[in-house]
Design a protein around this motif. Structure first.
Motif, PDB file in Angstrom:
ATOM      1  N   PHE A  25       1.076  -1.394  -0.169  1.00 56.18           N
ATOM      2  CA  PHE A  25       0.043   0.330   0.177  1.00 56.18           C
ATOM      3  C   PHE A  25       1.017   1.856  -0.338  1.00 56.18           C
ATOM      4  O   PHE A  25       2.114   1.367   0.825  1.00 56.18           O
ATOM      5  N   THR A  26       0.265   2.275  -0.461  1.00 52.89           N
ATOM      6  CA  THR A  26       1.240   3.834  -0.644  1.00 52.89           C
ATOM      7  C   THR A  26       0.137   4.644  -0.131  1.00 52.89           C
ATOM      8  O   THR A  26      -1.096   4.916   0.229  1.00 52.89           O
ATOM      9  N   ASP A  27       1.173   6.099   0.335  1.00 53.38           N
ATOM     10  CA  ASP A  27       0.348   6.918   0.842  1.00 53.38           C
ATOM     11  C   ASP A  27      -0.220   7.932   0.031  1.00 53.38           C
ATOM     12  O   ASP A  27      -0.865   9.060   0.134  1.00 53.38           O
ATOM     13  N   THR A  28      -0.001   7.658  -1.399  1.00 54.51           N
ATOM     14  CA  THR A  28      -0.591   8.681  -1.946  1.00 54.51           C
ATOM     15  C   THR A  28      -2.117   8.385  -2.343  1.00 54.51           C
ATOM     16  O   THR A  28      -2.378   9.253  -2.914  1.00 54.51           O
ATOM     17  N   PHE A  29      -2.509   7.162  -1.737  1.00 54.83           N
ATOM     18  CA  PHE A  29      -4.312   7.112  -2.133  1.00 54.83           C
ATOM     19  C   PHE A  29      -4.461   8.306  -0.888  1.00 54.83           C
ATOM     20  O   PHE A  29      -4.968   8.441   0.511  1.00 54.83           O
ATOM     21  N   THR A  30      -5.589   8.539  -1.133  1.00 49.79           N
ATOM     22  CA  THR A  30      -6.480  10.158  -0.680  1.00 49.79           C
ATOM     23  C   THR A  30      -8.064   9.495  -0.111  1.00 49.79           C
ATOM     24  O   THR A  30      -8.275   8.591  -0.980  1.00 49.79           O
ATOM     25  N   ASN A  31      -8.266  10.115   0.671  1.00 50.34           N
ATOM     26  CA  ASN A  31     -10.168   9.745   0.796  1.00 50.34           C
ATOM     27  C   ASN A  31     -10.634   9.886  -0.709  1.00 50.34           C
ATOM     28  O   ASN A  31     -11.724   9.098  -0.402  1.00 50.34           O
ATOM     29  N   THR A  32     -10.423  11.183  -1.119  1.00 54.54           N
ATOM     30  CA  THR A  32     -10.881  10.738  -2.133  1.00 54.54           C
ATOM     31  C   THR A  32     -11.554   9.808  -3.643  1.00 54.54           C
ATOM     32  O   THR A  32     -11.978   9.399  -3.801  1.00 54.54           O
ATOM     33  N   ASP A  33      -9.814   8.783  -3.408  1.00 55.18           N
ATOM     34  CA  ASP A  33      -9.840   8.031  -3.809  1.00 55.18           C
ATOM     35  C   ASP A  33     -10.308   6.849  -3.740  1.00 55.18           C
ATOM     36  O   ASP A  33     -11.146   5.680  -4.395  1.00 55.18           O
ATOM     37  N   TYR A  34     -11.094   6.733  -2.056  1.00 56.30           N
ATOM     38  CA  TYR A  34     -11.703   5.660  -0.948  1.00 56.30           C
ATOM     39  C   TYR A  34     -12.849   5.804  -1.112  1.00 56.30           C
ATOM     40  O   TYR A  34     -14.374   5.099  -2.220  1.00 56.30           O
ATOM     41  N   GLU A  35     -13.444   7.455  -1.635  1.00 58.55           N
ATOM     42  CA  GLU A  35     -14.795   7.619  -1.993  1.00 58.55           C
ATOM     43  C   GLU A  35     -15.149   6.809  -3.992  1.00 58.55           C
ATOM     44  O   GLU A  35     -16.296   6.297  -4.362  1.00 58.55           O
ATOM     45  N   SER A  36     -14.145   7.362  -4.456  1.00 58.72           N
ATOM     46  CA  SER A  36     -14.138   6.929  -5.923  1.00 58.72           C
ATOM     47  C   SER A  36     -14.972   4.476  -6.115  1.00 58.72           C
ATOM     48  O   SER A  36     -15.169   4.284  -6.882  1.00 58.72           O
ATOM     49  N   ALA A  37     -13.773   4.424  -4.919  1.00 54.19           N
ATOM     50  CA  ALA A  37     -13.720   3.303  -4.408  1.00 54.19           C
ATOM     51  C   ALA A  37     -15.369   2.419  -4.149  1.00 54.19           C
ATOM     52  O   ALA A  37     -15.382   1.299  -5.115  1.00 54.19           O
ATOM     53  N   ILE A  38     -15.579   3.120  -3.280  1.00 50.32           N
ATOM     54  CA  ILE A  38     -16.926   2.861  -3.046  1.00 50.32           C
ATOM     55  C   ILE A  38     -17.766   2.651  -4.406  1.00 50.32           C
ATOM     56  O   ILE A  38     -18.893   1.775  -3.562  1.00 50.32           O
TER      57      ILE A  38
END
Length: 455
Positions: A25-38
């Protein structure tokens, strides 16, 4: 023969409880990325919902633990933490498509049972509100029996759970004292009577490879457990990763069993449990013949997610809540902050608390299916995987690091049998399924990550 295999194959490789493993896992993944993944998960497979709740607190910390655990904090911090978990649940649920069904809820830690029962009951009610469940969903909680009295067990069995995992680890009190683990407050036989009277399903968890354990002493522990006839029993191989938890260095000083002795412990446990009617599931699980995991294993339909082994009936995409919680979605993994105060602040600000994650490429999604299938079922049918993924067999193999020469070497060493359509682990090779899985993993071709040994 086994000693030769240990010498050659007992080398660090991923545990593959997920693919890719969490250390990618990398720290470039963001809250916005999580919302898109959901959002993407609402139209992806599997369609069911699995919820994971991380309760990080423990009455005290065991030296062997590699989990994300914290010594119990003051009441105010604990209460604010639970409030934040409820807020995070609301934030995720409002993004889930209506009509999806809950198949699993799992509480891990830490020690979820460090909480008052009413806290867990309210979380269950919150998670279940607004969504239907599948028939017979699995609602499970990990339990530290060292502090739980009769009243607690009674109330816990009435709080909405239908599966209980008892973290016994060993019945030998010298071993438990060395690893700073408190033995069960009540006789385990009494705990079984309470939970069985409520119709509960019971797991028992044990660890082998700890100081002062021998094949003989561990056999005594497993024999006592088998008499109780838990539905499932797990023998975890102790993973010595002091770079994750420096407290494990205490166990080094006490003296850890050699790999050969660990292998003897596992083989002795396997023989005892087999003689008591249990069937082997995956790397380290044993189940009764009437368990649905066994049926799934027989049909080649056993599956695994961050909740553990499951069937394709109960598996779902995993949405995790709490510090360090890892969500396992169709196209991505995400992990929450490991800092409790930061987690509380971020959730309280109206955001998520994502600190790292990983977006899977198409090839990695294919490789995940291949490795999960082999790790769970000890057999791999390339055509069946291709059908599940709606792509040609050649594309499936090309997505992995499949190497005919490497596969042939495993076969020559007696670890597998194979042909153009299948890979099957042999009984002698079962201990080294992680090695075979790693040979199919392109990420391992140039990896500098640290992993534990298979045995």
């Amino acid at each position: 023969m086994i000693q030769d295999l240990l010498q050659k194959y007992n080398v660090p490789v991923p545990r593959y409880t997920s693919y890719p493993p969490a250390n990618y896992f990398t720290d470039t993944f963001t809250n916005t990325d999580y919302e898109s993944a959901i959002e993407a998960s609402n139209t992806a497979s599997p369609g069911h919902i699995s919820f994971y709740v991380h309760i990080p607190f423990c009455r005290h910390l065991c030296h062997y633990c590699g989990c994300n655990s914290f010594a119990m904090m003051n009441r105010d911090v604990v209460e604010r933490y639970i409030e934040a978990v409820h807020e995070e649940i609301d934030r995720v649920k409002e993004r889930l498509a209506p009509g999806r069904k809950i198949s699993q809820i799992h509480y891990g830690g830490g020690s979820p049972t460090a909480m008052p029962v009413y806290v867990l009951k309210e979380l269950n009610e919150h998670l279940l509100s607004g969504f239907e469940t599948i028939d017979q969903p699995e609602i499970a909680v990990e339990c530290h029996p060292g502090y739980l009295d009769e009243e607690y067990w009674q109330c816990l069995a009435e709080a909405g759970f239908n599966r209980f995992s008892l973290g016994v680890q060993d019945f030998d009190e010298k071993v438990l004292k060395t690893v700073n683990r408190r033995p069960a407050l009540l006789p385990v036989e009494m705990i079984f009577r309470i939970l069985r009277s409520k119709g509960a399903r019971i797991n028992m968890d044990f660890i082998y490879g700890l100081p002062f354990q021998t094949a003989e002493s561990f056999s005594e522990t497993i024999t006592r457990a088998a008499v109780l006839q838990p539905d499932r029993l797990v023998t975890f191989s102790y993973a010595h990763v002091p770079w994750v938890n420096r407290q494990q260095l205490i166990l080094e000083k006490a003296g850890l069993p050699a790999s050969e002795e660990k292998s003897r412990m596992f083989e002795a446990a396997k023989e005892i449990l087999g003689g008591n009617g249990y069937k082997t599931i995956g790397l380290d699980h044993f189940v009764r013949k009437d368990d649905e995991l066994y049926t799934a294993r027989q049909n080649g339909q056993l599956h695994r997610n961050f909740q553990g082994y499951c069937t394709r009936r109960t598996t779902g995409q995993v949405y995790a809540f709490g510090v360090t919680g890892i969500s396992q979605l169709s196209s991505a993994y995400t992990q929450n902050s490991k800092d409790i105060n930061r987690y509380i602040e971020q959730i309280g600000s109206g955001s998520f608390a994502i600190t790292k994650g990983y977006t899977l490429s198409r090839d990695e999604q294919i490789t995940r299916e291949v490795i999960e299938t082999l790790m769970c079922n000890y057999t791999l049918n390339w055509q069946e995987v291709a059908i599940r993924l709606s792509c040609p067999v050649d594309e499936v193999k090309a997505a992995t690091a499949y190497d005919e020469n490497r596969i042939r070497e495993f076969a020559e060493d007696g670890l597998i049998e194979y042909d153009d359509d299948h890979i099957r682990m042999t009984s002698e090779g079962a201990l080294f399924v992680r090695n075979v899985a790693a040979s199919l993993d392109k990420l391992m071709l140039h990896s500098n990550k640290s992993f534990s040994k298979p045995v």
